[in-house]
Structures are given as C-alpha cells and as structure tokens.
Scaffold this active site. Structure first.
Site, PDB file in Angstrom:
ATOM      1  CB  ALA A  83      93.405 144.494 -29.244  1.00  0.00           C
ATOM      2  CD  GLU A 116      88.144 157.441 -21.115  1.00  0.00           C
ATOM      3  OE1 GLU A 116      88.929 157.144 -22.034  1.00  0.00           O
ATOM      4  OE2 GLU A 116      88.250 158.477 -20.437  1.00  0.00           O
ATOM      5  CE1 TYR A 128      92.767 147.577 -19.470  1.00  0.00           C
ATOM      6  CE2 TYR A 128      90.417 147.984 -19.700  1.00  0.00           C
ATOM      7  CZ  TYR A 128      91.678 147.897 -20.250  1.00  0.00           C
ATOM      8  OH  TYR A 128      91.859 148.126 -21.591  1.00  0.00           O
TER       9      TYR A 128
HETATM   10  C1  LIG Z   1      90.477 142.141 -22.977  1.00  0.00           C
HETATM   11  C2  LIG Z   1      91.575 141.343 -23.679  1.00  0.00           C
HETATM   12  C3  LIG Z   1      92.671 142.318 -24.130  1.00  0.00           C
HETATM   13  C4  LIG Z   1      92.166 140.325 -22.697  1.00  0.00           C
HETATM   14  O1  LIG Z   1      93.262 139.679 -23.333  1.00  0.00           O
HETATM   15  P1  LIG Z   1      93.748 138.221 -22.891  1.00  0.00           P
HETATM   16  O2  LIG Z   1      95.138 138.049 -23.377  1.00  0.00           O
HETATM   17  O3  LIG Z   1      92.758 137.202 -23.304  1.00  0.00           O
HETATM   18  O4  LIG Z   1      93.728 138.352 -21.297  1.00  0.00           O
HETATM   19  P2  LIG Z   1      94.646 137.532 -20.276  1.00  0.00           P
HETATM   20  O5  LIG Z   1      94.663 136.092 -20.675  1.00  0.00           O
HETATM   21  O6  LIG Z   1      95.949 138.212 -20.125  1.00  0.00           O
HETATM   22  O7  LIG Z   1      93.785 137.677 -18.934  1.00  0.00           O
HETATM   23  C5  LIG Z   1      94.294 138.315 -17.763  1.00  0.00           C
HETATM   24  C6  LIG Z   1      93.141 138.417 -16.773  1.00  0.00           C
HETATM   25  O8  LIG Z   1      92.115 139.265 -17.301  1.00  0.00           O
HETATM   26  C7  LIG Z   1      90.817 138.739 -16.939  1.00  0.00           C
HETATM   27  N1  LIG Z   1      90.113 138.267 -18.144  1.00  0.00           N
HETATM   28  C8  LIG Z   1      90.619 138.212 -19.405  1.00  0.00           C
HETATM   29  N2  LIG Z   1      89.671 137.759 -20.260  1.00  0.00           N
HETATM   30  C9  LIG Z   1      88.555 137.512 -19.516  1.00  0.00           C
HETATM   31  C10 LIG Z   1      87.257 137.039 -19.831  1.00  0.00           C
HETATM   32  N3  LIG Z   1      86.898 136.696 -21.093  1.00  0.00           N
HETATM   33  N4  LIG Z   1      86.351 136.941 -18.836  1.00  0.00           N
HETATM   34  C11 LIG Z   1      86.680 137.269 -17.567  1.00  0.00           C
HETATM   35  N5  LIG Z   1      87.910 137.726 -17.189  1.00  0.00           N
HETATM   36  C12 LIG Z   1      88.838 137.851 -18.171  1.00  0.00           C
HETATM   37  C13 LIG Z   1      91.101 137.587 -15.997  1.00  0.00           C
HETATM   38  O9  LIG Z   1      91.211 138.127 -14.687  1.00  0.00           O
HETATM   39  C14 LIG Z   1      92.456 137.114 -16.489  1.00  0.00           C
HETATM   40  O10 LIG Z   1      93.196 136.388 -15.521  1.00  0.00           O
HETATM   41  P3  LIG Z   1      92.978 134.774 -15.384  1.00  0.00           P
HETATM   42  O11 LIG Z   1      93.061 134.214 -16.759  1.00  0.00           O
HETATM   43  O12 LIG Z   1      94.112 134.359 -14.505  1.00  0.00           O
HETATM   44  O13 LIG Z   1      91.609 134.607 -14.808  1.00  0.00           O
HETATM   45  C15 LIG Z   1      91.016 140.547 -24.901  1.00  0.00           C
HETATM   46  O14 LIG Z   1      89.866 139.839 -24.489  1.00  0.00           O
HETATM   47  C16 LIG Z   1      90.657 141.434 -26.076  1.00  0.00           C
HETATM   48  O15 LIG Z   1      91.500 141.753 -26.912  1.00  0.00           O
HETATM   49  N6  LIG Z   1      89.371 141.861 -26.137  1.00  0.00           N
HETATM   50  C17 LIG Z   1      88.915 142.753 -27.210  1.00  0.00           C
HETATM   51  C18 LIG Z   1      89.543 144.125 -27.074  1.00  0.00           C
HETATM   52  C19 LIG Z   1      89.224 144.746 -25.725  1.00  0.00           C
HETATM   53  O16 LIG Z   1      88.146 144.576 -25.189  1.00  0.00           O
HETATM   54  N7  LIG Z   1      90.208 145.520 -25.187  1.00  0.00           N
HETATM   55  C20 LIG Z   1      90.054 146.143 -23.881  1.00  0.00           C
HETATM   56  C21 LIG Z   1      89.206 147.330 -23.886  1.00  0.00           C
HETATM   57  S1  LIG Z   1      89.866 148.621 -24.875  1.00  0.00           S
END
Ligand SMILES: CC(C)(COP(=O)(O)OP(=O)(O)OC[C@H]1O[C@@H](n2cnc3c(N)ncnc32)[C@H](O)[C@@H]1OP(=O)(O)O)[C@@H](O)C(=O)NCCC(=O)NCCS
Length: 162
Positions: A83, A116, A128
């Site tokens: 997260a 998952e 992922y």
């Molecule tokens: C999923 C999560 C961990 C991503 O964290 P983040 O730090 O914003 O992600 P990053 O900036 O490192 O993104 C890396 C890549 O992931 C993908 N990505 C991340 N957020 C995205 C979004 N909102 N929509 C589409 N692709 C996304 C992209 O490919 C991105 O690369 P890019 O920015 O060069 O396009 C964050 O949105 C989160 O905490 N969500 C709630 C918890 C969750 O869903 N956890 C995962 C499932 S358990």
C-alpha cells in the site's frame, strides 16, 4: 539491501528500509485508510516476527509513505500486502518497494512469486503487470466483505502448474 536515501522529486529524502515494530502504528493507520478489510496491528506484528518474511517501508522526508509485506511459503514468494498512502501515489513508491523486494528475493532463491488482487483493482493489477506478473486464474468470492473475486497472478513460476 542497500540503505541509501535518494532525493524525492518533491523534496526530502526517499528511503526504502526494513519495517520496524515501532513503525506499526503508522503502518496500521495507512492500512485502515487504504483497505476495506485492513490487517490488524496484530497481523503485522505476527508477520514481523516471522524470520522468513520481507517487510519494507518507504519513507519520504522521514514519513512512512508506503509498505510491502511478503513471505515465502514452501518455495514460492507470496506478495501479501502493498500500500502507498493516497497523497503519495503515482510517484513510483510502490515500484521502488517492489524493486527492493525483488532484489532480496533474488538473493534468497525461489520458484516464483504469486499474489491475489481484487478483480476491480486497476492500480494494483497494472502495477503487478508492469513487473511481469500474469493473471492465471480467479478465486471466486475471495474477499469476505463483498465476495468480490480475486485475480490470481504469478511471476517466474518454475513448477508444474500454478
Ligand atoms: C496499487 C498502489 C500500491 C500503487 O502505488 P503507487 O506508488 O501509486 O504506484 P507507482 O507510482 O509505483 O506505479 C507503478 C506502476 O503501476 C501502475 N499503476 C499504479 N497506479 C496506477 C493507476 N492508478 N492506474 C493505472 N496504473 C497504475 C503503472 O504501470 C505505474 O507505472 P507508471 O506510473 O510509469 O505508469 C496504490 O495505488 C495503493 O496503495 N492502492 C491501494 C492498495 C492496493 O490496491 N494495493 C494493491 C493490492 S493489495
């Protein structure tokens, strides 16, 4: 793991480091803000106590912005939790946490990585996929709050079947 702070794009230093017990209050607060089925602090505590696990946080300017938790079961790594606190998203913090995770798992050896994720979770699944995970199936009704299906994803599987 090399502990090296790098400048964050918005100022301050960014550092990925091992999670400590003293981080758990902040981590659990982010967890509650993030998930409809949050892990309890006790689950984090139990996980930190396990010797096989990988638990990392990313600090930005000394504040915890995100975390990842994974563990090895038999010979497969399970990405159990990741997260990033909402204000810090889309700044490649999750990507940095996963890069650190993969660097550690490569040193320890394994037959693949699995996880998952909710089928509706586009940010999660895209994150992922960007690291080479492939969807291999669905666990129907996996999430106990709303019975949403989970997508099963694998990376680098070296066994007979997944
Ligand atoms: C999923 C999560 C961990 C991503 O964290 P983040 O730090 O914003 O992600 P990053 O900036 O490192 O993104 C890396 C890549 O992931 C993908 N990505 C991340 N957020 C995205 C979004 N909102 N929509 C589409 N692709 C996304 C992209 O490919 C991105 O690369 P890019 O920015 O060069 O396009 C964050 O949105 C989160 O905490 N969500 C709630 C918890 C969750 O869903 N956890 C995962 C499932 S358990």
């Amino acid at each position: 793991m090399t502990l090296q702070a790098v400048p964050d794009e918005r100022g301050g230093a960014r550092l990925v480091r091992p999670m400590q017990f003293t981080d758990l209050e902040t981590v659990a607060a982010i967890e509650r803000r993030t998930f409809t089925l949050p892990w309890s602090p006790a689950v984090f505590t139990g996980q930190l106590a396990r010797e096989t696990g990988i638990e990392l946080v990313c600090e930005v300017g000394r504040r915890i912005a995100g975390y990842v938790v994974a563990d090895m079961f038999v010979d497969v790594w399970h990405l159990m939790n990741i997260a990033v606190d909402e204000p810090y998203r889309r700044r490649h913090i999750a990507a940095e946490l996963l890069e650190a995770y993969f660097a550690i798992t490569e040193l320890r050896g394994h037959r693949g990585h699995t996880l998952e994720v909710r089928v509706s979770n586009t940010p999660g699944t895209e994150l992922y996929r960007s690291f080479g995970f492939i969807a291999t199936g669905v666990r129907p009704g996996y999430y106990s709050d709303d019975r949403e299906d989970a997508l099963i994803m694998w990376k680098d599987w070296e066994g007979e079947s997944a």
